[in-house]
Scaffold this motif. Structure first.
Motif, PDB file in Angstrom:
ATOM      1  N   GLY A 197       0.765  -1.189  -0.127  1.00 43.48           N
ATOM      2  CA  GLY A 197      -0.091   0.057   0.052  1.00 43.48           C
ATOM      3  C   GLY A 197       0.992   1.191   0.060  1.00 43.48           C
ATOM      4  N   LEU A 198       1.893   1.288   0.586  1.00 42.25           N
ATOM      5  CA  LEU A 198       2.720   2.295   0.702  1.00 42.25           C
ATOM      6  C   LEU A 198       4.219   1.984   0.286  1.00 42.25           C
ATOM      7  N   LEU A 199       4.748   2.917  -0.601  1.00 40.82           N
ATOM      8  CA  LEU A 199       6.128   2.682  -0.978  1.00 40.82           C
ATOM      9  C   LEU A 199       7.001   3.869  -1.052  1.00 40.82           C
ATOM     10  N   LEU A 200       7.901   4.038  -0.054  1.00 40.87           N
ATOM     11  CA  LEU A 200       9.039   5.358   0.095  1.00 40.87           C
ATOM     12  C   LEU A 200      10.026   4.932  -0.782  1.00 40.87           C
ATOM     13  N   TYR A 201      10.190   5.677  -1.936  1.00 35.32           N
ATOM     14  CA  TYR A 201      11.247   5.558  -2.664  1.00 35.32           C
ATOM     15  C   TYR A 201      12.133   6.665  -2.947  1.00 35.32           C
ATOM     16  N   GLN A 202      11.945   7.616  -2.198  1.00 33.26           N
ATOM     17  CA  GLN A 202      12.904   8.904  -2.237  1.00 33.26           C
ATOM     18  C   GLN A 202      14.308   8.863  -2.325  1.00 33.26           C
ATOM     19  N   GLY A 203      14.935   9.691  -2.979  1.00 33.98           N
ATOM     20  CA  GLY A 203      16.344   9.857  -3.328  1.00 33.98           C
ATOM     21  C   GLY A 203      17.012   8.435  -3.725  1.00 33.98           C
ATOM     22  N   ASN A 204      16.576   7.860  -4.516  1.00 33.00           N
ATOM     23  CA  ASN A 204      16.994   6.568  -5.215  1.00 33.00           C
ATOM     24  C   ASN A 204      17.492   6.801  -6.738  1.00 33.00           C
ATOM     25  N   ASN A 205      17.548   8.209  -7.122  1.00 26.98           N
ATOM     26  CA  ASN A 205      18.022   8.563  -8.605  1.00 26.98           C
ATOM     27  C   ASN A 205      17.106   8.125  -9.626  1.00 26.98           C
ATOM     28  N   VAL A 206      15.903   7.959  -9.303  1.00 22.55           N
ATOM     29  CA  VAL A 206      14.873   7.599 -10.194  1.00 22.55           C
ATOM     30  C   VAL A 206      14.771   8.933 -11.314  1.00 22.55           C
ATOM     31  N   SER A 207      15.082   8.519 -12.501  1.00 26.16           N
ATOM     32  CA  SER A 207      14.918   9.752 -13.634  1.00 26.16           C
ATOM     33  C   SER A 207      14.163   9.239 -14.907  1.00 26.16           C
ATOM     34  N   ASP A 208      13.635   8.107 -14.922  1.00 25.26           N
ATOM     35  CA  ASP A 208      12.964   7.720 -16.199  1.00 25.26           C
ATOM     36  C   ASP A 208      11.822   7.139 -15.892  1.00 25.26           C
ATOM     37  N   GLU A 209      10.520   7.559 -16.647  1.00 25.58           N
ATOM     38  CA  GLU A 209       9.434   6.930 -16.545  1.00 25.58           C
ATOM     39  C   GLU A 209       9.354   5.410 -16.521  1.00 25.58           C
ATOM     40  N   TYR A 210      10.391   5.033 -17.378  1.00 29.30           N
ATOM     41  CA  TYR A 210      10.073   3.480 -17.643  1.00 29.30           C
ATOM     42  C   TYR A 210      10.678   2.721 -16.501  1.00 29.30           C
ATOM     43  N   GLU A 211      11.373   3.074 -15.534  1.00 29.90           N
ATOM     44  CA  GLU A 211      11.841   2.680 -14.299  1.00 29.90           C
ATOM     45  C   GLU A 211      10.543   2.570 -13.260  1.00 29.90           C
ATOM     46  N   LEU A 212       9.696   3.162 -13.660  1.00 29.32           N
ATOM     47  CA  LEU A 212       8.286   2.986 -12.733  1.00 29.32           C
ATOM     48  C   LEU A 212       7.331   2.255 -13.418  1.00 29.32           C
ATOM     49  N   GLU A 213       7.488   1.378 -14.557  1.00 32.13           N
ATOM     50  CA  GLU A 213       6.482   0.655 -15.172  1.00 32.13           C
ATOM     51  C   GLU A 213       6.212  -0.452 -14.174  1.00 32.13           C
ATOM     52  N   PRO A 214       6.990  -1.142 -13.381  1.00 33.93           N
ATOM     53  CA  PRO A 214       6.632  -2.182 -12.709  1.00 33.93           C
ATOM     54  C   PRO A 214       5.600  -1.668 -11.502  1.00 33.93           C
ATOM     55  N   LEU A 215       5.486  -0.754 -11.119  1.00 34.18           N
ATOM     56  CA  LEU A 215       4.655  -0.227 -10.334  1.00 34.18           C
ATOM     57  C   LEU A 215       3.160  -0.199 -10.674  1.00 34.18           C
ATOM     58  N   SER A 216       2.933  -0.290 -11.757  1.00 31.66           N
ATOM     59  CA  SER A 216       1.456  -0.510 -12.626  1.00 31.66           C
ATOM     60  C   SER A 216       1.039  -1.742 -12.253  1.00 31.66           C
ATOM     61  N   GLN A 217       1.956  -2.957 -11.671  1.00 26.33           N
ATOM     62  CA  GLN A 217       1.357  -4.101 -11.283  1.00 26.33           C
ATOM     63  C   GLN A 217       0.922  -4.056  -9.896  1.00 26.33           C
ATOM     64  N   LEU A 218       1.182  -3.146  -9.032  1.00 20.21           N
ATOM     65  CA  LEU A 218       0.852  -3.104  -7.611  1.00 20.21           C
ATOM     66  C   LEU A 218      -0.540  -2.308  -7.631  1.00 20.21           C
ATOM     67  N   SER A 219      -1.608  -3.345  -7.602  1.00 20.65           N
ATOM     68  CA  SER A 219      -2.961  -2.719  -7.586  1.00 20.65           C
ATOM     69  C   SER A 219      -3.314  -2.334  -6.396  1.00 20.65           C
ATOM     70  N   SER A 220      -2.792  -2.461  -5.178  1.00 18.10           N
ATOM     71  CA  SER A 220      -3.018  -2.254  -3.934  1.00 18.10           C
ATOM     72  C   SER A 220      -2.236  -0.891  -3.432  1.00 18.10           C
ATOM     73  N   LEU A 221      -1.322  -0.323  -4.446  1.00 19.23           N
ATOM     74  CA  LEU A 221      -0.519   0.690  -4.067  1.00 19.23           C
ATOM     75  C   LEU A 221      -1.206   2.207  -3.894  1.00 19.23           C
ATOM     76  N   THR A 222      -1.335   2.808  -2.783  1.00 14.23           N
ATOM     77  CA  THR A 222      -2.285   3.967  -2.659  1.00 14.23           C
ATOM     78  C   THR A 222      -1.362   5.256  -2.166  1.00 14.23           C
ATOM     79  N   SER A 223      -0.178   4.899  -1.832  1.00 13.77           N
ATOM     80  CA  SER A 223       0.834   5.953  -1.682  1.00 13.77           C
ATOM     81  C   SER A 223       2.074   5.732  -1.957  1.00 13.77           C
ATOM     82  N   LEU A 224       2.640   6.846  -2.788  1.00 16.47           N
ATOM     83  CA  LEU A 224       4.025   6.737  -3.191  1.00 16.47           C
ATOM     84  C   LEU A 224       4.941   7.870  -2.951  1.00 16.47           C
ATOM     85  N   ASN A 225       6.009   7.673  -2.575  1.00 16.19           N
ATOM     86  CA  ASN A 225       7.135   8.787  -2.089  1.00 16.19           C
ATOM     87  C   ASN A 225       8.123   8.747  -3.138  1.00 16.19           C
TER      88      ASN A 225
END
Length: 75
Positions: free
Chosen positions: A6-34
């Protein structure tokens, strides 16, 4: 497999490209993302991009995705 994250804290991890976030679309319970303190957070429209990629999101970077509606006036 089904994941119930439900919650993913991913701040400060040098994510710079939207393609790096594609796996998040599989997390149907994810309601909060940092993702604050990541290069992607400075891209215009990144909150909208996340909202369309992960429909279950309600909070991004500790801010509601949709601000609460003002209370209706009482008669």
């Amino acid at each position: 497999p089904a994941y119930h994250l439900g919650l993913l804290l991913y701040q400060g991890n040098n994510v710079s490209d939207e393609y790096e976030l594609e796996p998040l679309s599989q997390l149907s319970s994810l309601t909060s993302l940092n993702l604050s303190d990541n290069p992607i957070a400075s891209i215009d429209g990144y909150r909208s991009l996340l909202a369309s990629s992960v429909p279950s999101l309600r909070i991004i970077d500790d801010l509601p995705l949709h601000p609460p509606s003002p209370p209706s006036p009482h008669s």
